[in-house]
Design a protein around this motif. Structure first.
Motif, mmCIF file in Angstrom:
data_model
loop_
_atom_site.group_PDB
_atom_site.id
_atom_site.type_symbol
_atom_site.label_atom_id
_atom_site.label_comp_id
_atom_site.label_asym_id
_atom_site.label_seq_id
_atom_site.Cartn_x
_atom_site.Cartn_y
_atom_site.Cartn_z
ATOM 1 N N UNK A 24 0.853 -1.179 0.000
ATOM 2 C CA UNK A 24 0.000 0.000 0.000
ATOM 3 C C UNK A 24 0.895 1.237 0.000
ATOM 4 N N UNK A 25 0.458 2.279 -0.610
ATOM 5 C CA UNK A 25 1.246 3.496 -0.708
ATOM 6 C C UNK A 25 1.301 4.206 0.649
ATOM 7 N N UNK A 26 2.426 4.861 0.923
ATOM 8 C CA UNK A 26 2.635 5.515 2.213
ATOM 9 C C UNK A 26 1.615 6.619 2.465
ATOM 10 N N UNK A 27 1.217 7.325 1.385
ATOM 11 C CA UNK A 27 0.311 8.445 1.581
ATOM 12 C C UNK A 27 -1.087 7.989 1.992
ATOM 13 N N UNK A 28 -1.475 6.747 1.630
ATOM 14 C CA UNK A 28 -2.768 6.235 2.091
ATOM 15 C C UNK A 28 -2.749 6.011 3.610
ATOM 16 N N UNK A 29 -1.606 5.527 4.129
ATOM 17 C CA UNK A 29 -1.478 5.356 5.573
ATOM 18 C C UNK A 29 -1.498 6.709 6.286
ATOM 19 N N UNK A 30 -0.832 7.705 5.710
ATOM 20 C CA UNK A 30 -0.832 9.048 6.300
ATOM 21 C C UNK A 30 -2.245 9.619 6.292
ATOM 22 N N UNK A 31 -2.966 9.414 5.177
ATOM 23 C CA UNK A 31 -4.355 9.879 5.094
ATOM 24 C C UNK A 31 -5.211 9.201 6.163
ATOM 25 N N UNK A 32 -5.043 7.885 6.331
ATOM 26 C CA UNK A 32 -5.781 7.163 7.368
ATOM 27 C C UNK A 32 -5.423 7.703 8.762
ATOM 28 N N UNK A 33 -4.140 7.993 8.990
ATOM 29 C CA UNK A 33 -3.713 8.544 10.277
ATOM 30 C C UNK A 33 -4.304 9.916 10.548
ATOM 31 N N UNK A 34 -4.314 10.774 9.536
ATOM 32 C CA UNK A 34 -4.878 12.124 9.692
ATOM 33 C C UNK A 34 -6.380 12.042 9.945
ATOM 34 N N UNK A 35 -7.082 11.161 9.207
ATOM 35 C CA UNK A 35 -8.526 11.003 9.432
ATOM 36 C C UNK A 35 -8.804 10.466 10.840
ATOM 37 N N UNK A 36 -7.971 9.542 11.304
ATOM 38 C CA UNK A 36 -8.151 9.007 12.656
ATOM 39 C C UNK A 36 -7.934 10.101 13.700
ATOM 40 N N UNK A 37 -6.919 10.941 13.520
ATOM 41 C CA UNK A 37 -6.679 12.030 14.465
ATOM 42 C C UNK A 37 -7.797 13.066 14.427
ATOM 43 N N UNK A 38 -8.343 13.307 13.222
ATOM 44 C CA UNK A 38 -9.478 14.228 13.113
ATOM 45 C C UNK A 38 -10.689 13.650 13.844
ATOM 46 N N UNK A 39 -10.909 12.358 13.688
ATOM 47 C CA UNK A 39 -12.004 11.710 14.407
ATOM 48 C C UNK A 39 -11.784 11.743 15.917
ATOM 49 N N UNK A 40 -10.539 11.586 16.338
ATOM 50 C CA UNK A 40 -10.219 11.650 17.773
ATOM 51 C C UNK A 40 -10.496 13.031 18.332
ATOM 52 N N UNK A 41 -10.213 14.056 17.556
ATOM 53 C CA UNK A 41 -10.468 15.420 18.043
ATOM 54 C C UNK A 41 -11.959 15.671 18.239
ATOM 55 N N UNK A 42 -12.786 14.909 17.520
ATOM 56 C CA UNK A 42 -14.235 15.049 17.698
ATOM 57 C C UNK A 42 -14.718 14.178 18.852
ATOM 58 N N UNK A 43 -14.250 12.931 18.912
ATOM 59 C CA UNK A 43 -14.762 11.995 19.915
ATOM 60 C C UNK A 43 -14.132 12.176 21.293
ATOM 61 N N UNK A 44 -12.850 12.539 21.350
ATOM 62 C CA UNK A 44 -12.121 12.730 22.600
ATOM 63 C C UNK A 44 -12.185 11.487 23.497
ATOM 64 N N UNK A 45 -12.180 10.294 22.885
ATOM 65 C CA UNK A 45 -12.297 9.060 23.649
ATOM 66 C C UNK A 45 -10.959 8.346 23.779
ATOM 67 N N UNK A 46 -9.903 8.904 23.235
ATOM 68 C CA UNK A 46 -8.574 8.288 23.235
ATOM 69 C C UNK A 46 -8.602 6.892 22.624
ATOM 70 N N UNK A 47 -9.383 6.741 21.574
ATOM 71 C CA UNK A 47 -9.440 5.469 20.856
ATOM 72 C C UNK A 47 -8.797 5.621 19.481
ATOM 73 N N UNK A 48 -9.293 6.583 18.717
ATOM 74 C CA UNK A 48 -8.773 6.793 17.359
ATOM 75 C C UNK A 48 -7.353 7.359 17.360
ATOM 76 N N UNK A 49 -6.929 7.929 18.471
ATOM 77 C CA UNK A 49 -5.554 8.418 18.590
ATOM 78 C C UNK A 49 -4.565 7.295 18.327
ATOM 79 N N UNK A 50 -4.824 6.143 18.914
ATOM 80 C CA UNK A 50 -3.898 5.019 18.775
ATOM 81 C C UNK A 50 -3.991 4.375 17.395
ATOM 82 N N UNK A 51 -5.165 4.418 16.777
ATOM 83 C CA UNK A 51 -5.298 3.962 15.393
ATOM 84 C C UNK A 51 -4.476 4.878 14.487
ATOM 85 N N UNK A 52 -4.518 6.174 14.753
ATOM 86 C CA UNK A 52 -3.729 7.128 13.965
ATOM 87 C C UNK A 52 -2.235 6.903 14.122
#
Length: 167
Positions: free
Chosen positions: A1-29
């Motif tokens: 898989x291309x590196x930028x897809x992983x970075x995109x997934x990480x950024x989306x996970x961090x954006x989701x974490x900033x909304x949920x504030x559950x400290x779950x998506x942070x670790x996925x990112x």
């Protein structure tokens, strides 16, 4: 898989974490960013996905509970009442205060259950008391010596003003 897809997934996970504030998506990112590093090093896609899944699970299972506990430990527990400002305030007894109970008025309209602090046994209605400490919704009080009213000295502005009013 291309590196930028992983970075995109990480950024989306961090954006989701900033909304949920559950400290779950942070670790996925975080795991997605590690997988992006593996992609930059041209490691196989299977290894990237495997590291992503294992690291995500490890971080969520091992780190998240400790992080939640560490963050919750720093937040002071909210009190049910405004107890802090009550200590050392003066109050007026509205129901006789004994070691078993009573009632005091703080200010103009704040009524509190009260008990006397030893060695005092009883404080009568109308007496002034000082709040020593608060336990839950009960104040512990001690009597305050009443301050005798002092007449103004002769020749002071108050006495002169009163003399002028009388004439």
């Amino acid at each position: 898989m291309s590196w930028w897809l992983w970075v995109l997934l990480g950024v989306l996970a961090l954006a989701g974490e900033s909304i949920s504030m559950a400290l779950f998506l942070l670790y996925v990112g975080i795991a997605a960013f590690v997988a992006a590093l593996l992609a930059l090093l041209h490691i196989s896609v299977a290894a990237q996905v495997g590291v992503f899944v294992v690291l995500s699970l490890l971080l969520i299972v091992l780190v998240r509970p400790r992080m939640l506990h560490a963050l919750a430990g720093r937040v002071p527990h909210r009190t049910l009442t405004n107890q802090g400002p009550l200590v050392d305030r003066l109050a007026t007894v509205t129901q006789t205060v004994t070691p078993d109970g009573g009632m005091v008025r703080v200010g103009n309209a704040e009524f509190w259950t009260a008990r006397v602090t030893p060695p005092t046994r009883r404080i009568e209605v109308g007496s002034s008391v000082r709040i020593v400490y608060v336990d839950g919704l009960t104040t512990y009080v001690e009597p305050v010596a009443s301050i005798p009213e002092v007449a103004p000295a002769p020749g002071t502005p108050a006495a002169t003003h009163m003399a002028q009013k009388e004439s």
